[in-house]
Design a protein around this motif. Structure first.
Motif, mmCIF file in Angstrom:
data_model
loop_
_atom_site.group_PDB
_atom_site.id
_atom_site.type_symbol
_atom_site.label_atom_id
_atom_site.label_comp_id
_atom_site.label_asym_id
_atom_site.label_seq_id
_atom_site.Cartn_x
_atom_site.Cartn_y
_atom_site.Cartn_z
ATOM 1 N N GLY A 1 0.237 -59.882 -22.222
ATOM 2 C CA GLY A 1 0.915 -59.402 -21.022
ATOM 3 C C GLY A 1 -0.047 -58.757 -20.041
ATOM 4 N N GLU A 2 0.526 -58.045 -19.064
ATOM 5 C CA GLU A 2 -0.283 -57.392 -18.041
ATOM 6 C C GLU A 2 -0.631 -55.968 -18.452
ATOM 7 O OE1 GLU A 2 0.924 -59.490 -13.823
ATOM 8 O OE2 GLU A 2 1.154 -57.343 -14.064
ATOM 9 N N HIS A 3 -1.871 -55.610 -18.214
ATOM 10 C CA HIS A 3 -2.360 -54.268 -18.521
ATOM 11 C C HIS A 3 -3.209 -53.784 -17.359
ATOM 12 C CE1 HIS A 3 -1.014 -54.696 -22.694
ATOM 13 N NE2 HIS A 3 -1.470 -55.931 -22.605
ATOM 14 N N LYS A 4 -3.369 -52.469 -17.252
ATOM 15 C CA LYS A 4 -4.169 -51.868 -16.181
ATOM 16 C C LYS A 4 -5.510 -51.409 -16.733
ATOM 17 C CE LYS A 4 -0.731 -51.623 -13.092
ATOM 18 N NZ LYS A 4 -0.517 -52.831 -12.386
ATOM 19 N N ALA A 5 -6.542 -51.587 -15.921
ATOM 20 C CA ALA A 5 -7.877 -51.095 -16.236
ATOM 21 C C ALA A 5 -8.476 -50.555 -14.945
ATOM 22 C CB ALA A 5 -8.753 -52.203 -16.798
ATOM 23 N N THR A 6 -9.409 -49.639 -15.070
ATOM 24 C CA THR A 6 -10.119 -49.147 -13.894
ATOM 25 C C THR A 6 -11.585 -49.534 -14.018
ATOM 26 O OG1 THR A 6 -10.516 -46.996 -14.928
ATOM 27 C CG2 THR A 6 -8.573 -47.187 -13.518
ATOM 28 N N VAL A 7 -12.191 -49.817 -12.876
ATOM 29 C CA VAL A 7 -13.599 -50.177 -12.833
ATOM 30 C C VAL A 7 -14.280 -49.238 -11.843
ATOM 31 C CG1 VAL A 7 -15.280 -52.007 -12.391
ATOM 32 C CG2 VAL A 7 -13.017 -52.594 -13.254
ATOM 33 N N ARG A 8 -15.252 -48.467 -12.343
ATOM 34 C CA ARG A 8 -15.990 -47.542 -11.472
ATOM 35 C C ARG A 8 -17.142 -48.320 -10.850
ATOM 36 N NH1 ARG A 8 -15.580 -42.625 -10.642
ATOM 37 N NH2 ARG A 8 -14.333 -42.172 -12.457
ATOM 38 N N LEU A 9 -17.019 -48.620 -9.552
ATOM 39 C CA LEU A 9 -18.005 -49.431 -8.846
ATOM 40 C C LEU A 9 -19.084 -48.583 -8.178
ATOM 41 C CD1 LEU A 9 -15.446 -51.831 -7.168
ATOM 42 C CD2 LEU A 9 -16.863 -52.313 -9.161
ATOM 43 N N HIS A 10 -18.716 -47.369 -7.806
ATOM 44 C CA HIS A 10 -19.599 -46.476 -7.059
ATOM 45 C C HIS A 10 -19.113 -45.069 -7.366
ATOM 46 C CE1 HIS A 10 -21.235 -44.538 -3.389
ATOM 47 N NE2 HIS A 10 -22.157 -45.480 -3.452
ATOM 48 N N GLU A 11 -19.894 -44.076 -7.030
ATOM 49 C CA GLU A 11 -19.461 -42.697 -7.293
ATOM 50 C C GLU A 11 -18.104 -42.407 -6.668
ATOM 51 O OE1 GLU A 11 -22.503 -40.064 -5.935
ATOM 52 O OE2 GLU A 11 -23.938 -40.751 -7.442
ATOM 53 N N ASP A 12 -17.849 -42.985 -5.482
ATOM 54 C CA ASP A 12 -16.626 -42.694 -4.743
ATOM 55 C C ASP A 12 -15.606 -43.835 -4.758
ATOM 56 O OD1 ASP A 12 -17.865 -40.302 -4.000
ATOM 57 O OD2 ASP A 12 -18.821 -41.259 -2.274
ATOM 58 N N VAL A 13 -15.924 -44.947 -5.422
ATOM 59 C CA VAL A 13 -15.053 -46.124 -5.361
ATOM 60 C C VAL A 13 -14.642 -46.547 -6.769
ATOM 61 C CG1 VAL A 13 -14.840 -48.507 -4.592
ATOM 62 C CG2 VAL A 13 -16.198 -46.900 -3.265
ATOM 63 N N VAL A 14 -13.309 -46.571 -7.000
ATOM 64 C CA VAL A 14 -12.763 -47.022 -8.278
ATOM 65 C C VAL A 14 -11.750 -48.124 -7.986
ATOM 66 C CG1 VAL A 14 -11.420 -46.365 -10.308
ATOM 67 C CG2 VAL A 14 -13.071 -44.770 -9.346
ATOM 68 N N ALA A 15 -11.905 -49.272 -8.670
ATOM 69 C CA ALA A 15 -10.967 -50.378 -8.492
ATOM 70 C C ALA A 15 -9.935 -50.339 -9.608
ATOM 71 C CB ALA A 15 -11.712 -51.708 -8.525
ATOM 72 N N ASN A 16 -8.664 -50.541 -9.241
ATOM 73 C CA ASN A 16 -7.600 -50.662 -10.227
ATOM 74 C C ASN A 16 -7.412 -52.148 -10.493
ATOM 75 O OD1 ASN A 16 -6.990 -47.878 -10.430
ATOM 76 N ND2 ASN A 16 -6.006 -48.011 -8.447
ATOM 77 N N LEU A 17 -7.729 -52.557 -11.701
ATOM 78 C CA LEU A 17 -7.753 -53.967 -12.060
ATOM 79 C C LEU A 17 -6.539 -54.309 -12.909
ATOM 80 C CD1 LEU A 17 -9.745 -56.375 -11.821
ATOM 81 C CD2 LEU A 17 -10.747 -55.634 -13.951
ATOM 82 N N VAL A 18 -5.926 -55.453 -12.631
ATOM 83 C CA VAL A 18 -4.825 -55.947 -13.459
ATOM 84 C C VAL A 18 -5.419 -56.978 -14.410
ATOM 85 C CG1 VAL A 18 -2.634 -57.173 -13.481
ATOM 86 C CG2 VAL A 18 -3.119 -55.546 -11.663
ATOM 87 N N VAL A 19 -5.241 -56.755 -15.714
ATOM 88 C CA VAL A 19 -5.755 -57.665 -16.736
ATOM 89 C C VAL A 19 -4.573 -58.404 -17.343
ATOM 90 C CG1 VAL A 19 -7.046 -57.841 -18.887
ATOM 91 C CG2 VAL A 19 -7.668 -56.100 -17.210
ATOM 92 N N GLN A 20 -4.564 -59.718 -17.194
ATOM 93 C CA GLN A 20 -3.498 -60.568 -17.736
ATOM 94 C C GLN A 20 -4.011 -61.143 -19.059
ATOM 95 O OE1 GLN A 20 -0.420 -61.246 -16.172
ATOM 96 N NE2 GLN A 20 0.118 -62.206 -18.081
ATOM 97 N N VAL A 21 -3.436 -60.699 -20.172
ATOM 98 C CA VAL A 21 -3.866 -61.167 -21.486
ATOM 99 C C VAL A 21 -2.950 -62.318 -21.907
ATOM 100 C CG1 VAL A 21 -4.314 -60.536 -23.881
ATOM 101 C CG2 VAL A 21 -4.658 -58.854 -22.072
#
Length: 156
Positions: A127-147
């Motif tokens: 199913g769908e799950h949430k993950a975060t990716v820290r790209l920069h000190e000030d930038v975090v992406a909220n990623l949707v992971v479809q398993v």
């Protein structure tokens, strides 16, 4: 009592690689040091600290605009990860940050550091799950992971 350490990897809530931190002795002895997340602060530690910082600066996305553009790209569509699953949709094991980083490369053609990927809870079901990716000190992406179930698993 506190112990002065140099972090060798990012530790959520404590700091990033290259930071000098003071933590309780037990936390250092039982968690950080056995997992190689930190090394004791020594006189030669400054040299290692400089090496970690230069390696991090080479790896890091240098400017804020690039990080924001990559964040918008990552949030535009889900990353699909195939994993072996049983009849009830539970996975054999869990989806790892390495698999998510490889999925980002497959879907978007962009490389991200697997150590920048964090899950709120372990991903152990389809199913769908949430993950975060820290790209920069000030930038975090909220990623949707479809398993999805991998070919050859019981639920296909």
């Amino acid at each position: 009592m506190t112990t002065k350490l140099i972090l060798t990897h990012e530790v959520t809530g404590l700091g990033t690689a290259g930071d000098v931190v003071e933590v309780k002795d037990g936390y250092a002895r039982n968690f950080l040091l056995p997992r190689s997340l930190a090394t004791p602060w020594t006189s030669g530690g400054q040299r290692q600290l400089d090496q970690i910082r230069t390696a991090r600066s080479k790896r890091a996305i240098t400017n804020l605009e690039d990080a924001q553009a990559l964040r918008d790209l990552l949030q535009s569509k889900p990353v699909v990860v195939a994993a072996r699953a049983g009849e009830n949709g539970r996975l054999f094991g869990a989806v790892t940050s390495k698999e998510v980083a490889e999925g980002v490369t497959d879907v978007f053609g962009k490389d991200i550091d697997r150590r920048a990927v964090e899950f709120a809870a372990p991903v152990r079901a389809l199913g769908e799950h949430k993950a975060t990716v820290r790209l920069h000190e000030d930038v975090v992406a909220n990623l949707v992971v479809q398993v999805v179930a991998a070919k050859g698993s019981q639920k296909a």
